[in-house]
Enzyme design. Sequence first.
Site, PDB file in Angstrom:
ATOM      1  N   ARG A 159     -13.839 -11.153  12.011  1.00  0.00           N
ATOM      2  CA  ARG A 159     -14.532  -9.949  11.721  1.00  0.00           C
ATOM      3  C   ARG A 159     -16.034 -10.142  11.718  1.00  0.00           C
ATOM      4  O   ARG A 159     -16.642  -9.369  10.988  1.00  0.00           O
ATOM      5  CB  ARG A 159     -14.275  -9.405  10.319  1.00  0.00           C
ATOM      6  CG  ARG A 159     -12.859  -8.905  10.003  1.00  0.00           C
ATOM      7  CD  ARG A 159     -12.388  -7.482  10.785  1.00  0.00           C
ATOM      8  NE  ARG A 159     -11.417  -7.025  10.550  1.00  0.00           N
ATOM      9  CZ  ARG A 159     -10.083  -7.269  10.995  1.00  0.00           C
ATOM     10  NH1 ARG A 159      -9.994  -8.341  11.964  1.00  0.00           N
ATOM     11  NH2 ARG A 159      -8.858  -6.761  10.713  1.00  0.00           N
ATOM     12  N   SER A 234      -8.932  -1.603   6.105  1.00  0.00           N
ATOM     13  CA  SER A 234      -9.189  -2.457   5.287  1.00  0.00           C
ATOM     14  C   SER A 234     -10.486  -2.302   4.903  1.00  0.00           C
ATOM     15  O   SER A 234     -11.517  -2.195   5.489  1.00  0.00           O
ATOM     16  CB  SER A 234      -9.177  -3.909   5.637  1.00  0.00           C
ATOM     17  OG  SER A 234      -7.937  -4.348   6.371  1.00  0.00           O
ATOM     18  N   GLU A 340     -15.795  -3.989   4.372  1.00  0.00           N
ATOM     19  CA  GLU A 340     -15.772  -4.312   6.040  1.00  0.00           C
ATOM     20  C   GLU A 340     -16.384  -2.895   6.661  1.00  0.00           C
ATOM     21  O   GLU A 340     -16.886  -3.341   7.654  1.00  0.00           O
ATOM     22  CB  GLU A 340     -14.275  -4.075   6.396  1.00  0.00           C
ATOM     23  CG  GLU A 340     -14.193  -4.456   7.692  1.00  0.00           C
ATOM     24  CD  GLU A 340     -12.636  -4.238   8.160  1.00  0.00           C
ATOM     25  OE1 GLU A 340     -12.351  -3.076   8.437  1.00  0.00           O
ATOM     26  OE2 GLU A 340     -11.955  -5.324   8.690  1.00  0.00           O
TER      27      GLU A 340
HETATM   28  N1  EPU Z   1      -1.123  -8.454   0.159  1.00  0.00           N
HETATM   29  C1  EPU Z   1      -0.658  -8.070  -1.018  1.00  0.00           C
HETATM   30  N2  EPU Z   1      -0.700  -6.636  -1.480  1.00  0.00           N
HETATM   31  C2  EPU Z   1      -0.953  -5.919  -0.586  1.00  0.00           C
HETATM   32  C3  EPU Z   1      -1.343  -6.160   0.854  1.00  0.00           C
HETATM   33  C4  EPU Z   1      -1.275  -7.418   0.962  1.00  0.00           C
HETATM   34  O1  EPU Z   1      -0.426  -8.896  -1.746  1.00  0.00           O
HETATM   35  O2  EPU Z   1      -0.937  -4.657  -0.801  1.00  0.00           O
HETATM   36  C5  EPU Z   1      -1.135  -9.682   0.642  1.00  0.00           C
HETATM   37  C6  EPU Z   1       0.282 -10.313   0.917  1.00  0.00           C
HETATM   38  O3  EPU Z   1       0.532 -11.490   0.571  1.00  0.00           O
HETATM   39  C7  EPU Z   1       0.110 -10.414   2.668  1.00  0.00           C
HETATM   40  C8  EPU Z   1      -1.318 -10.524   2.809  1.00  0.00           C
HETATM   41  O4  EPU Z   1      -1.938 -10.022   1.819  1.00  0.00           O
HETATM   42  O5  EPU Z   1       1.080 -11.259   2.955  1.00  0.00           O
HETATM   43  C9  EPU Z   1      -1.700 -10.141   4.124  1.00  0.00           C
HETATM   44  O6  EPU Z   1      -1.736  -8.758   4.221  1.00  0.00           O
HETATM   45  P1  EPU Z   1      -1.543  -8.123   5.639  1.00  0.00           P
HETATM   46  O7  EPU Z   1      -0.710  -8.932   6.239  1.00  0.00           O
HETATM   47  O8  EPU Z   1      -1.111  -6.540   5.483  1.00  0.00           O
HETATM   48  O9  EPU Z   1      -2.950  -8.211   6.286  1.00  0.00           O
HETATM   49  P2  EPU Z   1      -4.245  -8.011   5.567  1.00  0.00           P
HETATM   50  O10 EPU Z   1      -4.786  -9.571   5.360  1.00  0.00           O
HETATM   51  O11 EPU Z   1      -4.338  -7.377   4.283  1.00  0.00           O
HETATM   52  C10 EPU Z   1      -5.534  -7.872   7.804  1.00  0.00           C
HETATM   53  C11 EPU Z   1      -6.569  -7.198   8.722  1.00  0.00           C
HETATM   54  C12 EPU Z   1      -5.988  -5.982   9.075  1.00  0.00           C
HETATM   55  C13 EPU Z   1      -4.811  -6.286   9.933  1.00  0.00           C
HETATM   56  C14 EPU Z   1      -3.872  -7.182   9.253  1.00  0.00           C
HETATM   57  C15 EPU Z   1      -2.530  -7.610   9.973  1.00  0.00           C
HETATM   58  C16 EPU Z   1      -8.684  -7.904   7.455  1.00  0.00           C
HETATM   59  C17 EPU Z   1      -9.782  -7.288   6.548  1.00  0.00           C
HETATM   60  N3  EPU Z   1      -7.770  -7.110   7.751  1.00  0.00           N
HETATM   61  O12 EPU Z   1      -5.105  -7.388   6.724  1.00  0.00           O
HETATM   62  O13 EPU Z   1      -6.674  -5.192   9.792  1.00  0.00           O
HETATM   63  O14 EPU Z   1      -4.079  -5.085  10.579  1.00  0.00           O
HETATM   64  O15 EPU Z   1      -4.489  -8.315   8.769  1.00  0.00           O
HETATM   65  O16 EPU Z   1      -3.188  -8.683  11.028  1.00  0.00           O
HETATM   66  O17 EPU Z   1      -8.665  -8.836   8.152  1.00  0.00           O
HETATM   67  C18 EPU Z   1      -8.554  -3.382   9.319  1.00  0.00           C
HETATM   68  O18 EPU Z   1      -9.591  -4.382   9.496  1.00  0.00           O
HETATM   69  O19 EPU Z   1      -8.881  -2.408   9.095  1.00  0.00           O
HETATM   70  C19 EPU Z   1      -7.241  -3.927   9.168  1.00  0.00           C
HETATM   71  C20 EPU Z   1      -6.355  -2.908   9.058  1.00  0.00           C
END
Ligand code: EPU
Length: 355
Positions: A159, A234, A340
């Site tokens: 990012r 995010s 972000e």
């Molecule tokens: N989780 C929770 N609660 C929630 C959401 C997530 O506990 O409500 C935990 C879970 O353990 C889950 C982990 O967080 O396994 C990761 O969640 P997720 O796979 O949804 O991914 P993220 O890390 O929250 C990142 C990116 C997203 C991207 C997803 C999938 C960032 C800041 N965000 O989210 O990007 O779509 O991975 O690769 O790196 C964005 O940047 O706007 C965005 C949506």
Amino acid sequence: MVPLEGFTTLRIGGPARELVEATTEGDLIDAVREADERGDRVLVLGGGSNLVVADAGFDGRVARVATRGVSLSREGERVAVRAAAGEPWDALVARLVDEGLAGVECLAGIPGLVGATPVQNVGAYGQEVSDTITRVRAWDRRDGRVVELAAGQCDFGYRDSLFKRDARDRYVVLAVTFALRPGGAPALRYGELTRALEGRDATLATVRDAVVSLRRAKGMVLDAGDPDSQSAGSFFVNPVVDEDTARGAEARARASGALREGESMPRFAAPGGRVKLAAGWLIERAGVAKGTRLGNAAVSQKHSLALVNRGGATARELLALAAMVRDAVRARLGVTLTPEPVFAGFDRDDPLASG
Ligand code: EPU
């Protein structure tokens, strides 16, 4: 005065003093150069999907990127895809997948325009645009010339890039070139995605479709029928911390009862021996439940990391909610979250910083 809220996916923000729509590269450069010469502030506006505009609006010129054009050419084993900054990203991904070009299939369903993708090195489901970007064409506001930056000069990280960090506001992205693999296999690097595809052939198209379904379930696909999608995606980046901070967060979560016996905190190896934590998880375990409201701003009901406008929210409410979330995570787990989105019209680049 031009209202800006309709230009953002959050639908928040006051008016701009002036808005210029640039449909050619020359117009985009002129729009920025003129304002720079006058000493006006400039906001380069793409899809508005990662943008928070202040309630007072933006006292300057908004240059709206509306340049179009995609060209494909063979470069050895790869196909070079050059897209103008104003091309809608998701439509480009759909077209490249349909043409059997591998490299961006996991980035389906992401709103916004091509020109924004290198800025924060857009990534999802195990893929980042820096995996395929070879060149970025940009207007250099400092030196007053067009430059072609090779990927290696862009300093891509999680990012992060040169455009976001050292050279913040120096470059206006004009076009991006990606090198894709014709007939290449889809990327299956994210556990959740691999599981979603179980029992199905993994092709570029099935991977794209699975990604869009996963995103939709998290409210991360723009949809007028889904109030949770009225967000900037995010709101915080996933924090990359040292081992001590990671252990400390886990110990605190355990001590408070937020982490149950036999459960462990999600953590991922990051470069330099650091640890990437899941911000969504930290938010939940710091006691901020999905759906938590502050005025008309709320934590998404589908994903803790998205802050949404429930209808009529102000930037002030959204930032108050963001500060509440950040403070809860800091107080309960000892980790500081960094926002972000790009902020426009505020006194500081990061209006959440220092309280
Ligand atoms: N989780 C929770 N609660 C929630 C959401 C997530 O506990 O409500 C935990 C879970 O353990 C889950 C982990 O967080 O396994 C990761 O969640 P997720 O796979 O949804 O991914 P993220 O890390 O929250 C990142 C990116 C997203 C991207 C997803 C999938 C960032 C800041 N965000 O989210 O990007 O779509 O991975 O690769 O790196 C964005 O940047 O706007 C965005 C949506």
